[in-house]
Scaffold this motif. Sequence first.
Motif: not given
Length: 234
Positions: A86-111
Amino acid sequence: MNPQALTSHSILDLVFQAGPVVKMVMLALLLASIVSWAIIIEKWRRFRRVTKDAAEFEERFWSGGSVAKLYQTAAQEWPESPIVTVFVTGFREWKRWEGNGTRTSEVGDLFMNVRRAMTVALNREVDNLGRGLTFLATVGSTSPFIGLFGTVWGIMNSFLGLAGAKSTTLTMVAPGIAEALIATAMGLVAAIPAVIAYNKYAADLRRQHQKMENFGSEFLNILERQTSRRGSLT
């Protein structure tokens, strides 16, 4: 009924002298018992390992070390731990979005995506942990009735076999009844461990499920706090 059955007191002799239907019932109950014990032993080892790995991982996670470094090594250190998955899956998804340069307006979609990914991983791990419990529940609930069927069938045949006899005695009826009652005993022998194990492991599964849900929520809060401090994930 052969004459030897009248004087035999060995349980094995009674089993081998039983009718074909009762023998099939006994064989089915024996196989169910063997499979049940295999599941019981496997689940005992699995839940013991899962509990140990979860305790070690959470101790490391809450120790204040780098979460990123833990992410890099967790899957290798605890490859069979559901909470680590569960931890690895969540962190991997977070890192993937982080690597794409997520904007503040997209943070809701990220989480929302991180939560969804962790939920899918959690449900998959719970399904894996619970595999085999349905069989234990089935054996526990049906074995007594299967054994009872064998007993009723054996007793019925025993009395039908005496229909043409001029006189009957308890000595003539007892072996057939004893053979039939063994089926009931085998049904209970198969059912009792299965019921006890099912109740125990179902409770263990609920605890692990709750632990993973709690960790997932806490981990998501950590990611949200870190993201809000940074303003964006770029």
